[in-house]
Design an enzyme around this catalytic site. Structure first.
Site, PDB file in Angstrom:
ATOM      1  N   ARG A  34       0.799  -1.215   0.000  1.00  0.00           N
ATOM      2  CA  ARG A  34       0.000   0.000   0.000  1.00  0.00           C
ATOM      3  C   ARG A  34       0.841   1.279   0.000  1.00  0.00           C
ATOM      4  O   ARG A  34       0.661   2.140  -0.841  1.00  0.00           O
ATOM      5  CB  ARG A  34      -0.935   0.023   1.221  1.00  0.00           C
ATOM      6  CG  ARG A  34      -1.949   1.149   1.173  1.00  0.00           C
ATOM      7  CD  ARG A  34      -2.872   1.133   2.373  1.00  0.00           C
ATOM      8  NE  ARG A  34      -3.667  -0.076   2.460  1.00  0.00           N
ATOM      9  CZ  ARG A  34      -4.497  -0.349   3.454  1.00  0.00           C
ATOM     10  NH1 ARG A  34      -4.620   0.503   4.457  1.00  0.00           N
ATOM     11  NH2 ARG A  34      -5.196  -1.454   3.486  1.00  0.00           N
ATOM     12  N   HIS A  80      -7.979  -4.120  -7.429  1.00  0.00           N
ATOM     13  CA  HIS A  80      -7.728  -3.380  -6.191  1.00  0.00           C
ATOM     14  C   HIS A  80      -9.029  -3.233  -5.408  1.00  0.00           C
ATOM     15  O   HIS A  80      -9.740  -2.232  -5.533  1.00  0.00           O
ATOM     16  CB  HIS A  80      -7.162  -2.003  -6.553  1.00  0.00           C
ATOM     17  CG  HIS A  80      -6.469  -1.309  -5.422  1.00  0.00           C
ATOM     18  ND1 HIS A  80      -5.247  -1.703  -4.936  1.00  0.00           N
ATOM     19  CD2 HIS A  80      -6.833  -0.232  -4.665  1.00  0.00           C
ATOM     20  CE1 HIS A  80      -4.874  -0.907  -3.961  1.00  0.00           C
ATOM     21  NE2 HIS A  80      -5.822  -0.005  -3.767  1.00  0.00           N
ATOM     22  N   TYR A 125     -17.481  12.910 -14.154  1.00  0.00           N
ATOM     23  CA  TYR A 125     -17.407  14.053 -15.058  1.00  0.00           C
ATOM     24  C   TYR A 125     -16.098  14.095 -15.870  1.00  0.00           C
ATOM     25  O   TYR A 125     -16.081  14.633 -16.963  1.00  0.00           O
ATOM     26  CB  TYR A 125     -17.521  15.365 -14.272  1.00  0.00           C
ATOM     27  CG  TYR A 125     -18.822  15.520 -13.528  1.00  0.00           C
ATOM     28  CD1 TYR A 125     -20.038  15.524 -14.216  1.00  0.00           C
ATOM     29  CD2 TYR A 125     -18.842  15.655 -12.147  1.00  0.00           C
ATOM     30  CE1 TYR A 125     -21.234  15.664 -13.531  1.00  0.00           C
ATOM     31  CE2 TYR A 125     -20.037  15.795 -11.457  1.00  0.00           C
ATOM     32  CZ  TYR A 125     -21.235  15.798 -12.149  1.00  0.00           C
ATOM     33  OH  TYR A 125     -22.422  15.936 -11.486  1.00  0.00           O
TER      34      TYR A 125
END
Length: 748
Positions: A34, A80, A125
């Site tokens: 991570r 993931h 968007y």
């Protein structure tokens, strides 16, 4: 009775051992999967999965971009299994030109700004695709260069690391916090890093100092200046730890200071807010105006207008560097997951050496993979050529035999793969020209095989190949340095007195120790309002950028900046809240002026001396012991000494005895009891029958005012002879009705 729980076959483990093992497993997961990057491609797992998922979606640099939500969905659905918002933020970071030195993702839409990096639009968007630079990470992925592992649900494979052709870790840098470990690798310039890699390939024993001839220092995407000393930068590259000082760059245009670049990860709006706060608090009188003129052509253009052209620009900017985010420190801590899968700290030499080992292994695997493909193809071509040379017999076997493959293999000594290739031939490929094509392809592949074998068998040729590929990529993706490296002196904040506007003020002290600062010198302190039971005690005239001083009854002096005192529109504030005077001590007077200004300090026992203000300064809340006062006595209101004038000193006692003597008869001391001003018999003083009430300094040709509770008497210069005498004499009595003197004052 309940049955006992059957624990047969159940493993037993101490809670201590279980928790220790669980925590270690968790910490290693956070470190390796991570927070810390892998040295090979310089990416954390989520970044690697985003780039790989985008390549699988066909989002290369030349393709049409797709909605970011599509990419995030693929990443969290296939590779993931974590939160979509965290995944999208990692994606945004790789697309921001001001966050990554060589951004990997080409974003369309609102992807944040330097003022607010987190102001990016939602992933539904925005659209995205990979940038050309991403090719350096992905180009060799299908060439057998890296290992693959199953994804989290075992339905597909993903690469353990991307076959980076460039040391992306140094180029883009990274930050991360794990369990017990953190990493902060600053970004660098591609051309400089490649130059250092080439040098290290030629000279593996090169020192950090040798490598620094190529890598001058970090190169941040927002530009600015790196002002750390050369020795500090070298220490970071030698140890892998340290701090760097970054500073904004500016230029002067028509008297205005224009800031053109900010330190890494500093927002222009934050800097403007910090400067504006100083202006609001009247701590920056050198600046008249502040505005933001940033636009698309000039992403950073902050304009500071000085008060006048006399302002020292370098001095002002040094103050702003010291007090705002125009200068900041950046931490360097190069903890990285090495090739053996273990995290450790690297210095510059170790990091580049480790990456070159990764690159050498990657190129070797790529060449071996290609060599195997070439040899497999040559093997098939050998079989096809045998078929073309014996085409009639091959056709006859295929037409006559039920199982032609084993017959062909036995008749012509073919392998199963060769026989299968012959059987899969199309009729159109039986043309006579096909034999020529096969022989041409054989020649090309044989030459390629020979070249690959020569490289694999020669470490020198392998090094040359790696160097040439590095230089090709440097030419394709490299650019000029953005961060200027220049040693600068440490920024210093201006003294507080230099930052406050110099305006005339009158410091007013009340009998109960309340202080305030009134604007101007024409203020009548008696006309001000006081709390019930309180009244005027002392006043002193000075400037707002000077220190106001206060003396208490024990002879201790305290200091405070005049501009920090409350306005005279109110009733002030108690000095006991600012300072810590001794128990039972009250404030007796105030002083203000330039450091070399002189004042007369005296105790009610009739002793005193002249002191320079510079000797009285104390920033301590407990003040500074200056005037020695007898037990049970108190200091009287200090009197200012006019500059460059022949003066007289007047001293008056509580029974109306006035003595005027030459100022030269009184010594100048830094502290002490002083000399006798007016002779007050010790018996009368100890009995409380007579004390020194007030002192005043009379300039040449000046007048002396004697103030009682109800009225004021003015003694003109010619009238002072009646009270003139040697210092320490008894003095002369004032006229009847004027002997209960409250204070003396003189024309200044």
């Amino acid at each position: 009775m309940q049955n006992q729980l059957n624990l047969e076959g159940v493993e037993k483990q101490a809670l201590k051992d279980y928790t220790e093992k669980a925590y270690l497993n968790y910490s290693m997961y956070v470190i390796l999967d991570r927070a810390l990057p892998q040295i090979g491609d310089g990416l954390k797992p989520v970044q690697r999965r985003i780039i790989y998922a985008m390549s699988e979606l066909g989002l290369s640099a030349g393709s049409k971009p797709k909605k970011s939500a599509r990419t995030v969905g693929d990443v969290i659905g296939k590779f993931h299994p974590h939160g979509d918002s965290a995944c999208y933020e990692a994606m945004v970071l790789m697309a921001q030109e001001f966050s990554y030195r060589y951004s990997i993702i080409d974003g369309q839409g609102n992807w944040g700004s330097t003022d607010d990096p987190k102001s990016f639009a939602a992933m539904r968007y925005t659209e995205s695709r990979l940038k050309p630079y991403a090719k350096s990470l992905l180009a060799e992925l299908a060439h057998g260069t890296v290992d693959w592992v199953p994804n989290f649900d075992g339905t597909m494979d993903e690469p353990v690391v991307l076959p980076a052709r460039l040391p992306n870790l140094l180029l883009n840098g990274t930050t991360g916090i794990a369990v017990g470990l953190s990493t902060d690798v600053p970004p660098h310039n591609l051309r400089e890093v490649v130059s250092a890699c080439v040098h290290l390939i030629d000279k593996p024993k090169a020192t950090v100092a040798d490598l620094m001839k190529h890598i001058k220092g970090p190169d941040f995407p927002t530009g600015g200046e790196l002002v750390s000393p050369h020795d500090d930068i070298r220490a970071i590259y030698e140890t892998g730890n340290g701090t760097l000082r970054l500073r904004a760059t500016y230029k002067v245009e028509d008297g205005d200071i224009v800031i053109t670049a900010l330190p890494y990860q500093i927002a222009g709006s934050k800097v403007l807010e910090q400067i504006a706060a100083q202006m609001r608090n009247k701590k920056l009188p050198l600046v008249e105006d502040l505005r933001d003129e940033s636009d698309h052509e000039d992403p950073i253009r902050l304009v500071i207008t000085p008060k006048s052209r006399k302002v020292d620009v370098e001095e002002l900017m040094s103050h702003l560097f010291a007090t705002t985010s125009l200068e900041r420190t950046v931490r360097a801590n190069m903890n990285i997951v090495a090739l053996d899968g273990r995290p450790r700290a690297f210095n510059l030499h170790g990091l580049l050496t480790e990456w070159l080992a990764f690159r050498r292994d990657t190129v070797t695997r790529r060449l071996n993979h290609r060599l195997q493909i070439v040899e497999d193809r040559l093997h098939i071509l050998d079989g096809l050529l045998t078929a073309y040379l014996n085409i009639d017999e091959v056709i006859a076997i295929i037409r006559q035999e039920d199982k032609p493959k084993p017959v062909l293999m036995e008749r012509f000594g073919l392998s199963e793969i060769q026989a299968e290739a012959i059987l899969n031939l199309r009729l159109r490929n039986l043309a006579k020209l096909e034999e020529m094509k096969i022989r041409g392809e054989q020649d090309e592949l044989s030459a390629e095989r020979k070249k690959i074998e020569m490289i694999l068998n020669s470490p020198a040729r392998l090094k040359t190949l790696i160097k040439n590929e590095l230089l090709e990529d440097a030419e394709a993706y490299g650019d000029a340095r953005r961060t200027v490296i220049v040693e600068r002196d440490t920024a210093k904040a201006l003294d507080e007195t230099q930052l406050v506007a110099s305006e005339p003020v009158t410091i007013v002290l009340s009998q109960r120790g309340w202080a305030r600062a009134a604007k101007g010198h024409e203020v009548d302190p008696f006309a001000l309002s006081y709390k019930s039971g309180d009244g005027f005690l002392a006043a002193a005239r000075g400037r707002s950028n000077q220190l106001a001083m206060f003396i208490d009854s024990s002879g201790r002096v305290y200091s405070a900046s005049a501009h920090t005192l409350p306005s005279a529109r109110g009733q002030g504030e108690p000095l006991s809240g600012r300072f810590n005077p001794p128990d039972g001590a009250g404030f007796c007077g105030t002083l203000i002026g330039e450091p070399n200004d002189r004042w007369v300090l005296a105790s009610d026992a009739g002793y005193g001396f002249i002191a320079k203000l510079d000797d009285l300064v104390s920033r301590n809340k407990a003040g500074k012991a200056v005037l020695r006062v007898p037990s049970g006595g108190r200091a009287v209101v200090p009197a200012p000494v006019p500059a460059d004038a022949e003066c007289l000193i007047a001293a008056v006692s509580s029974i109306g005895r006035l003595l005027i003597f030459e100022m030269d008869d009184l010594p100048e001391l830094a502290k002490g009891k002083g000399n006798k001003l007016l002779n007050i018999p010790s018996k009368k003083y100890q009995a409380g029958e007579e004390q020194l009430v007030s002192v005043a300094v009379i300039p040449e040709e000046g007048n002396l005012q004697v103030h009682t509770a109800a009225r004021t008497m003015t003694l003109k210069w010619n009238d002072l002879d009646d009270y003139y005498g040697e210092r320490a004499l008894r003095g002369s009595m004032l006229p009847q009705g004027w002997r209960k003197v409250e204070r003396l004052s003189a024309d200044q």
